[in-house]
Motif scaffolding. Structure first.
Motif, PDB file in Angstrom:
ATOM      1  N   ALA A 199       0.833  -1.208   0.000  1.00 45.92           N
ATOM      2  CA  ALA A 199       0.000   0.000   0.000  1.00 45.92           C
ATOM      3  C   ALA A 199       0.868   1.259   0.000  1.00 45.92           C
ATOM      4  N   ALA A 200       1.936   1.260   0.787  1.00 36.50           N
ATOM      5  CA  ALA A 200       2.839   2.408   0.813  1.00 36.50           C
ATOM      6  C   ALA A 200       3.555   2.564  -0.523  1.00 36.50           C
ATOM      7  N   LEU A 201       3.895   1.467  -1.178  1.00 32.06           N
ATOM      8  CA  LEU A 201       4.511   1.534  -2.504  1.00 32.06           C
ATOM      9  C   LEU A 201       3.551   2.146  -3.513  1.00 32.06           C
ATOM     10  N   ALA A 202       2.301   1.760  -3.450  1.00 35.34           N
ATOM     11  CA  ALA A 202       1.304   2.320  -4.365  1.00 35.34           C
ATOM     12  C   ALA A 202       1.125   3.822  -4.123  1.00 35.34           C
ATOM     13  N   VAL A 203       1.070   4.221  -2.861  1.00 34.68           N
ATOM     14  CA  VAL A 203       0.935   5.645  -2.545  1.00 34.68           C
ATOM     15  C   VAL A 203       2.174   6.410  -3.006  1.00 34.68           C
ATOM     16  N   ALA A 204       3.353   5.832  -2.824  1.00 30.26           N
ATOM     17  CA  ALA A 204       4.581   6.488  -3.261  1.00 30.26           C
ATOM     18  C   ALA A 204       4.617   6.630  -4.777  1.00 30.26           C
ATOM     19  N   PHE A 205       4.179   5.590  -5.494  1.00 29.06           N
ATOM     20  CA  PHE A 205       4.160   5.644  -6.957  1.00 29.06           C
ATOM     21  C   PHE A 205       3.209   6.737  -7.452  1.00 29.06           C
ATOM     22  N   VAL A 206       2.018   6.777  -6.890  1.00 31.04           N
ATOM     23  CA  VAL A 206       1.033   7.791  -7.292  1.00 31.04           C
ATOM     24  C   VAL A 206       1.527   9.196  -6.941  1.00 31.04           C
TER      25      VAL A 206
END
Length: 90
Positions: free
Chosen positions: A45-52
């Motif tokens: 989830a943190a990776l997805a937020v960082a990517f966005v």
């Protein structure tokens, strides 16, 4: 390939830009501490937020963001694999 110059203040306010940049870390901590999510799910989830955040707020090209995420995953998994290999040989 053209180099990408990072804009450290994309929102016009250094405080607001810093708060947005801290969203992936906050996502990880909230998911672990308050939502009691498993660690690997919180990390995804943190990776997805960082990517966005990188792509849409800071203007990082999608391909470069994907390669950076892949490099980070490999960089994180290599030490774990190294420890497992040493345990096997022990």
């Amino acid at each position: 390939m053209m180099p990408w110059n990072q804009n450290y203040d994309p929102l016009g306010s250094i405080l607001l830009s810093a708060l947005v940049a801290a969203l992936p870390v906050a996502t990880m901590l909230v998911a672990l501490a308050f939502l009691h999510v498993k660690a690997h799910i919180a990390a995804i989830a943190a990776l997805a937020v960082a990517f966005v955040t990188a792509a849409f707020v800071f203007g990082m090209p999608f391909g470069l963001a994907a390669r950076a995420a892949g490099y980070g995953i490999a960089y994180g998994l290599f030490p774990i694999g190294w420890i497992v290999l040493n345990i096997i040989f022990l």
